[in-house]
Design an enzyme around this catalytic site. Sequence first.
Site, PDB file in Angstrom:
ATOM      1  CE  LYS A  55      -3.869  -2.336   2.184  1.00  0.00           C
ATOM      2  NZ  LYS A  55      -4.422  -2.812   3.439  1.00  0.00           N
ATOM      3  CD  GLN A  99      -3.418  -4.466   6.816  1.00  0.00           C
ATOM      4  OE1 GLN A  99      -3.303  -3.545   6.007  1.00  0.00           O
ATOM      5  NE2 GLN A  99      -4.065  -5.578   6.529  1.00  0.00           N
ATOM      6  CG  ASP A 122      -9.434   0.780   5.195  1.00  0.00           C
ATOM      7  OD1 ASP A 122      -9.193   0.403   4.029  1.00  0.00           O
ATOM      8  OD2 ASP A 122      -8.711   0.505   6.169  1.00  0.00           O
TER       9      ASP A 122
END
Length: 311
Positions: A55, A99, A122
């Site tokens: 990422k 994460q 997200d």
Amino acid sequence: MPKARLIDGKLAAEEIRGQTAAAAQRILAERGFPPGLAVIILGEHAASRAYVRTKTRMAAAAGFLSRQFDLPRETSESELLALIDKLNRTPEIDGIMVQLHLPPQVRTAAVIEAIAPEKDVDGFHAVNGGRLLAASPGQQSAGFVPCTPWGCQMLLRRELRNLAGREAVVVGRSNIVGKPMALLLLNENCTVTLAHSHTRELASVCRRADILVAAVGRPEFVRGDWVKQGAIVLDVGINRIAGEGGTSQLVGDVAFAEAVERAGAITPVPGGIGPMTVACLLANTALAACRRSSLELPAFALAPHADGPWA
Ligand code: NDP
């Protein structure tokens, strides 16, 4: 010779990343600094570390400001929340992602709710979930859509001339994948079934599907004879299983070798949905930058296949 058309998620993701790089250049030109993404990880879990590295690397390659925060596994919830609070107030940072999965001393819900909704790239915050729920058929959400289902939607739009009226079955109802996927398909005017561990006669439910999305987290759970002839199968699952000679191997939630014989089109694992998830994270960060700086919003979409939509 496989019967299904293979949906190349790597190539599709490259296309979307190209669009995010173009958006980043425009954002830099118009406001004087690029989109900024902060990625936070706790602990040493090897697979999670690899995702995070991908990422941050992809974000930098697309011309974003890319910052990675590697915190020890023992980090307390209040320490993590303090970092998120700081990033919420950092002007150069447009998007924050933490994460998952988090160690037990940290409540995932508290972390998700701590991220400012306008930086929640997200799309997990309740405000963004609510915006997706509130979107009318045919309309895009005014918030951030979770990256994995958004990537699936982009692939489906390219494969199918029209999603309206299709029977869609989503197996798995997590907040991250299954639920938002079902809402996106509903907004595309599909007839949606959201299946889960209590669903009865799952195989025959799946056999109804023109569009079958598997997000279960169980290796090769969806068998080939659950797939309707000609269906589009999107395999979200990523499962590491033991391979030959002590090696390990990644497989999806769909028994690929069986399903490929019946599906019209199918995503492989790896190289299917995974790359699209990362590309959509960058796309959400570019959107966040434009929203925060009142710039024109970029549009992200895959160009149609040269030979037109598949069905
Ligand atoms: P979760 O574990 O949060 O959810 C799994 C879902 O599958 C649950 O809704 C569960 O039902 C359902 N399920 C479990 N067993 C059965 C069963 N026997 N029959 C029917 N349904 C069942 O997983 P996620 O949604 O987070 O992830 C799913 C998979 O996708 C994982 O392999 C994950 O690694 C992968 N993933 C891949 C991404 C990518 O970028 N490609 C991104 C995110 C996830 P119930 O709710 O009833 O328990």
